[in-house]
Design a protein around this motif. Structure first.
Motif, PDB file in Angstrom:
ATOM      1  N   VAL A 180       0.842  -1.204   0.000  1.00 39.90           N
ATOM      2  CA  VAL A 180       0.000   0.000   0.000  1.00 39.90           C
ATOM      3  C   VAL A 180       0.874   1.250   0.000  1.00 39.90           C
ATOM      4  O   VAL A 180       0.594   2.230  -0.700  1.00 39.90           O
ATOM      5  CB  VAL A 180      -0.956  -0.008   1.216  1.00 39.90           C
ATOM      6  CG1 VAL A 180      -1.682   1.336   1.330  1.00 39.90           C
ATOM      7  CG2 VAL A 180      -1.968  -1.142   1.102  1.00 39.90           C
ATOM      8  N   ARG A 181       1.968   1.232   0.752  1.00 39.30           N
ATOM      9  CA  ARG A 181       2.845   2.405   0.845  1.00 39.30           C
ATOM     10  C   ARG A 181       3.589   2.678  -0.461  1.00 39.30           C
ATOM     11  O   ARG A 181       4.114   3.780  -0.649  1.00 39.30           O
ATOM     12  CB  ARG A 181       3.840   2.203   1.990  1.00 39.30           C
ATOM     13  CG  ARG A 181       3.214   2.387   3.364  1.00 39.30           C
ATOM     14  CD  ARG A 181       4.221   2.128   4.463  1.00 39.30           C
ATOM     15  NE  ARG A 181       3.626   2.363   5.780  1.00 39.30           N
ATOM     16  CZ  ARG A 181       4.222   2.046   6.931  1.00 39.30           C
ATOM     17  NH1 ARG A 181       5.429   1.489   6.917  1.00 39.30           N
ATOM     18  NH2 ARG A 181       3.618   2.284   8.069  1.00 39.30           N
ATOM     19  N   GLU A 187      -4.210   7.427  -4.798  1.00 43.38           N
ATOM     20  CA  GLU A 187      -4.203   6.427  -5.856  1.00 43.38           C
ATOM     21  C   GLU A 187      -4.976   5.187  -5.425  1.00 43.38           C
ATOM     22  O   GLU A 187      -5.018   4.856  -4.239  1.00 43.38           O
ATOM     23  CB  GLU A 187      -2.767   6.024  -6.217  1.00 43.38           C
ATOM     24  CG  GLU A 187      -2.001   7.079  -6.989  1.00 43.38           C
ATOM     25  CD  GLU A 187      -0.655   6.572  -7.452  1.00 43.38           C
ATOM     26  OE1 GLU A 187      -0.137   7.104  -8.439  1.00 43.38           O
ATOM     27  OE2 GLU A 187      -0.122   5.638  -6.813  1.00 43.38           O
ATOM     28  N   PRO A 188      -5.585   4.484  -6.381  1.00 43.98           N
ATOM     29  CA  PRO A 188      -6.327   3.273  -6.039  1.00 43.98           C
ATOM     30  C   PRO A 188      -5.396   2.067  -5.909  1.00 43.98           C
ATOM     31  O   PRO A 188      -4.345   1.991  -6.559  1.00 43.98           O
ATOM     32  CB  PRO A 188      -7.279   3.093  -7.222  1.00 43.98           C
ATOM     33  CG  PRO A 188      -6.532   3.689  -8.373  1.00 43.98           C
ATOM     34  CD  PRO A 188      -5.741   4.838  -7.800  1.00 43.98           C
ATOM     35  N   VAL A 189      -5.769   1.145  -5.033  1.00 44.89           N
ATOM     36  CA  VAL A 189      -5.094  -0.152  -4.933  1.00 44.89           C
ATOM     37  C   VAL A 189      -6.160  -1.233  -5.067  1.00 44.89           C
ATOM     38  O   VAL A 189      -7.297  -1.068  -4.614  1.00 44.89           O
ATOM     39  CB  VAL A 189      -4.320  -0.328  -3.613  1.00 44.89           C
ATOM     40  CG1 VAL A 189      -3.162   0.636  -3.530  1.00 44.89           C
ATOM     41  CG2 VAL A 189      -5.241  -0.154  -2.411  1.00 44.89           C
ATOM     42  N   THR A 190      -5.798  -2.321  -5.717  1.00 44.47           N
ATOM     43  CA  THR A 190      -6.721  -3.444  -5.875  1.00 44.47           C
ATOM     44  C   THR A 190      -6.332  -4.552  -4.900  1.00 44.47           C
ATOM     45  O   THR A 190      -5.193  -5.042  -4.920  1.00 44.47           O
ATOM     46  CB  THR A 190      -6.697  -3.984  -7.311  1.00 44.47           C
ATOM     47  OG1 THR A 190      -7.097  -2.937  -8.198  1.00 44.47           O
ATOM     48  CG2 THR A 190      -7.654  -5.168  -7.457  1.00 44.47           C
ATOM     49  N   ARG A 207      -5.905   7.024   1.252  1.00 45.45           N
ATOM     50  CA  ARG A 207      -5.984   8.341   1.877  1.00 45.45           C
ATOM     51  C   ARG A 207      -4.758   8.538   2.755  1.00 45.45           C
ATOM     52  O   ARG A 207      -3.998   7.603   3.002  1.00 45.45           O
ATOM     53  CB  ARG A 207      -7.241   8.459   2.757  1.00 45.45           C
ATOM     54  CG  ARG A 207      -8.553   8.441   1.999  1.00 45.45           C
ATOM     55  CD  ARG A 207      -9.699   8.640   2.977  1.00 45.45           C
ATOM     56  NE  ARG A 207     -10.990   8.335   2.377  1.00 45.45           N
ATOM     57  CZ  ARG A 207     -12.124   8.228   3.065  1.00 45.45           C
ATOM     58  NH1 ARG A 207     -12.114   8.401   4.380  1.00 45.45           N
ATOM     59  NH2 ARG A 207     -13.258   7.945   2.450  1.00 45.45           N
ATOM     60  N   ALA A 208      -4.631   9.746   3.276  1.00 47.38           N
ATOM     61  CA  ALA A 208      -3.574  10.061   4.236  1.00 47.38           C
ATOM     62  C   ALA A 208      -4.215  10.362   5.589  1.00 47.38           C
ATOM     63  O   ALA A 208      -5.436  10.504   5.699  1.00 47.38           O
ATOM     64  CB  ALA A 208      -2.765  11.254   3.759  1.00 47.38           C
TER      65      ALA A 208
END
Length: 348
Positions: A180-181, A187-190, A207-208
């Motif tokens: 994730v990092r 940005e999207p992650v799947t 998100r942050a």
């Protein structure tokens, strides 16, 4: 009526009133007493206490008892006479309420915590038993909690087992965090994961946080989960909470998977936590649980070796076997590592 008679009558009335006050006013203590035992090889409301599907099983002969402690409820009160009676009766303890129930924790929160501990103990007990029976178990990153304000809320659920992040295979919770990092905030992650045995794919926009404005998150807490083919379900009394039934759950499951009749018609009871590696941990209320097992005519009692110093007097109708791990318990039951009644083996 003479002055002496009035004085004696008034004194008697005051004595009765004071005695009533002492008897009725609650004291800040709770009691522990021998509780019920539950046969894990029997049935609860017409259902098997433990059932296993997806793999051949057997039904061991005999009884395998989970033991419990009867404790004053969080909302219950204890009077001074009740506390004194409990103090003097055998196999009972009187403990300060704050030692047993943390101040400020509601009944609902306590019940929830106990239920969560029970669920966790069942999970680790299954894994320990399957591993002991040489059934393949795979460790996987697992969603332990989803933050209400996080981007994964409504998408992922506790218990989801993560297989990959952006098609990058992950084997640990650290792998998930690293994957994730590697993205940028926004940005999207799947995420590819398993839920109820079904593979699913979901896209989550990172998100942050205020504390780390440049670090992308998906808003979950991670833990280690496990994947295996058999399905194990429990139908034990929902009022039982905590983690001290883990060892007996593991033995019950292992006995159902073993080629040998591990129980062999005997009446066996016990207690102890167990982790996914089969290590057995100490519990509270060992004397009360041992007394409950003896009362219900069990002949063997399995106890954590870490509780040896807490055992006290052993009823002359039961043998105690102290163990460090699930393997010790299985070996004792298989190989006759059980001493005569009224004795303890495994303590040094």
């Amino acid at each position: 009526m003479t002055r002496q008679t009035w004085t004696a009558t008034l004194s008697a009335i005051l004595f009765v009133l004071l005695a009533a006050v002492i008897a009725l006013v609650p004291v800040p203590y709770v009691t522990w007493a021998p509780g019920a035992t539950h046969d894990l090889l029997g049935q609860v409301d017409g259902k098997d206490a433990i059932s296993i599907t997806g793999i051949p099983t057997r039904h061991p002969s005999g009884k395998l008892r989970l033991t419990t402690v009867a404790v004053t409820s969080p909302g219950g009160v204890l009077s001074l006479p009740e506390a004194l009676i409990s103090y003097w009766l055998p196999s009972r303890e009187v403990l300060p309420r704050d030692v047993v129930y943390r101040p400020g924790v509601s009944d609902a929160d306590l019940t929830s915590q106990e239920a969560e501990l029970m669920t966790d103990s069942q999970t680790t007990a299954v894994v320990a038993a399957l591993r002991a029976a040489r059934v393949p178990v795979t460790e996987m990153p697992m969603i332990a909690a989803v933050l209400n304000s996080g981007p994964a809320n409504g998408i992922l659920k506790p218990g989801d087992l993560i297989e990959s992040v952006d098609n990058r295979h992950v084997e640990s919770k650290e792998n998930v965090t690293e994957a994730v990092r590697d993205r940028n905030v926004g940005e999207p992650v799947t995420i590819t994961y398993f839920r109820d045995g079904q593979r699913k794919h979901s896209t989550i926009v990172t998100r942050a946080t205020e504390a780390a404005p440049k670090e992308p998150i998906i808003g979950v807490k991670l833990a280690t989960g496990y994947s295996y083919a058999p399905k194990v379900t429990f139908a034990v009394d929902q009022n039982i909470g905590g983690s001290s039934a883990g060892l007996m759950f593991s033995i019950a499951i292992y006995s159902m998977l073993s080629d040998q009749d591990l129980i062999a018609g005997r009446d066996i009871a016990g207690t102890g936590t167990v982790d996914a590696e089969g290590r057995v941990g100490a519990i509270g209320g060992i004397q009360e649980k041992l007394a409950a097992a003896a009362r219900d005519q069990s002949k063997i009692f399995l106890a954590p070796r870490a509780n040896c110093v807490d055992l006290g007097a052993i009823p002359d109708t039961i043998s105690v076997v102290a163990v460090d791990n699930l393997g010790d318990a299985v070996s004792a039951l298989q190989g006759g590592g059980v001493g005569p009644t009224g004795t303890v083996t495994g303590c040094e």
